[in-house]
Scaffold this motif. Structure first.
Motif, PDB file in Angstrom:
ATOM      1  N   LYS A 130     130.777  74.620  10.747  1.00  0.00           N
ATOM      2  CA  LYS A 130     131.475  73.360  10.482  1.00  0.00           C
ATOM      3  C   LYS A 130     130.888  72.220  11.304  1.00  0.00           C
ATOM      4  CE  LYS A 130     135.878  70.998  10.664  1.00  0.00           C
ATOM      5  NZ  LYS A 130     137.314  71.068  10.922  1.00  0.00           N
ATOM      6  N   MET A 132     127.548  70.370   9.997  1.00  0.00           N
ATOM      7  CA  MET A 132     127.425  69.660   8.730  1.00  0.00           C
ATOM      8  C   MET A 132     128.552  68.661   8.531  1.00  0.00           C
ATOM      9  SD  MET A 132     128.218  72.966   6.215  1.00  0.00           S
ATOM     10  CE  MET A 132     126.794  73.891   6.688  1.00  0.00           C
ATOM     11  N   ALA A 133     128.361  67.778   7.593  1.00  0.00           N
ATOM     12  CA  ALA A 133     129.387  66.792   7.234  1.00  0.00           C
ATOM     13  C   ALA A 133     130.515  67.488   6.472  1.00  0.00           C
ATOM     14  CB  ALA A 133     128.771  65.692   6.378  1.00  0.00           C
ATOM     15  N   PRO A 166     131.960  67.044   3.484  1.00  0.00           N
ATOM     16  CA  PRO A 166     131.714  67.491   2.111  1.00  0.00           C
ATOM     17  C   PRO A 166     130.791  68.717   2.035  1.00  0.00           C
ATOM     18  CG  PRO A 166     131.457  65.122   2.248  1.00  0.00           C
ATOM     19  CD  PRO A 166     131.579  65.639   3.656  1.00  0.00           C
ATOM     20  N   GLU A 167     129.834  68.792   2.949  1.00  0.00           N
ATOM     21  CA  GLU A 167     128.949  69.958   2.977  1.00  0.00           C
ATOM     22  C   GLU A 167     129.721  71.213   3.375  1.00  0.00           C
ATOM     23  OE1 GLU A 167     126.265  68.316   5.841  1.00  0.00           O
ATOM     24  OE2 GLU A 167     124.752  67.902   4.313  1.00  0.00           O
ATOM     25  N   PHE A 168     130.597  71.087   4.369  1.00  0.00           N
ATOM     26  CA  PHE A 168     131.392  72.234   4.807  1.00  0.00           C
ATOM     27  C   PHE A 168     132.338  72.692   3.704  1.00  0.00           C
ATOM     28  CE2 PHE A 168     134.917  74.120   7.424  1.00  0.00           C
ATOM     29  CZ  PHE A 168     134.211  75.252   7.797  1.00  0.00           C
ATOM     30  N   GLU A 169     132.914  71.745   2.976  1.00  0.00           N
ATOM     31  CA  GLU A 169     133.759  72.102   1.834  1.00  0.00           C
ATOM     32  C   GLU A 169     132.941  72.893   0.811  1.00  0.00           C
ATOM     33  OE1 GLU A 169     135.961  68.841   0.107  1.00  0.00           O
ATOM     34  OE2 GLU A 169     136.308  68.012   2.109  1.00  0.00           O
ATOM     35  N   GLY A 170     131.723  72.470   0.556  1.00  0.00           N
ATOM     36  CA  GLY A 170     130.848  73.195  -0.368  1.00  0.00           C
ATOM     37  C   GLY A 170     130.532  74.598   0.130  1.00  0.00           C
ATOM     38  N   TYR A 171     130.324  74.718   1.434  1.00  0.00           N
ATOM     39  CA  TYR A 171     130.089  76.032   2.033  1.00  0.00           C
ATOM     40  C   TYR A 171     131.293  76.939   1.795  1.00  0.00           C
ATOM     41  CZ  TYR A 171     129.911  79.579   5.673  1.00  0.00           C
ATOM     42  OH  TYR A 171     129.945  80.765   6.341  1.00  0.00           O
TER      43      TYR A 171
END
Length: 82
Positions: free
Chosen positions: A23, A26-27, A29-34
């Motif tokens: 977490k 990354m930003a 939105p990137e973490f949400e994608g992960y």
């Protein structure tokens, strides 16, 4: 007894859990994608790996974490009345 769903011992070496390191790297939105990707991974393989219940519980864990992250974003968003 180890908890392979909520705190797998192999992901908790040192002072910070691996999920928190990810977490922090990354930003939002990137973490949400992960998190979304991991939900898809565990849902798509639960019938084939031989650990169906565990994989579904892991998917559930990632969904709950995604919900927590979205709540944080919503709670920190400025309201229209400000």
């Amino acid at each position: 007894m180890s908890d392979n769903i909520n705190h797998p011992p192999h992901y908790n070496r040192g002072k910070i859990e691996t999920i928190d390191m990810i977490k922090n790297s990354m930003a939002a939105p990137e973490f949400e994608g992960y998190l979304q990707g991991n939900v898809i991974k565990y849902i798509s393989r639960y019938r084939y790996k031989g650990t169906a219940l565990e994989d579904l519980q892991k998917a559930e864990w990632y969904i709950k974490r995604l919900i927590e992250e979205v709540k944080i974003i919503i709670d920190t968003r400025p309201s229209d009345s400000e």
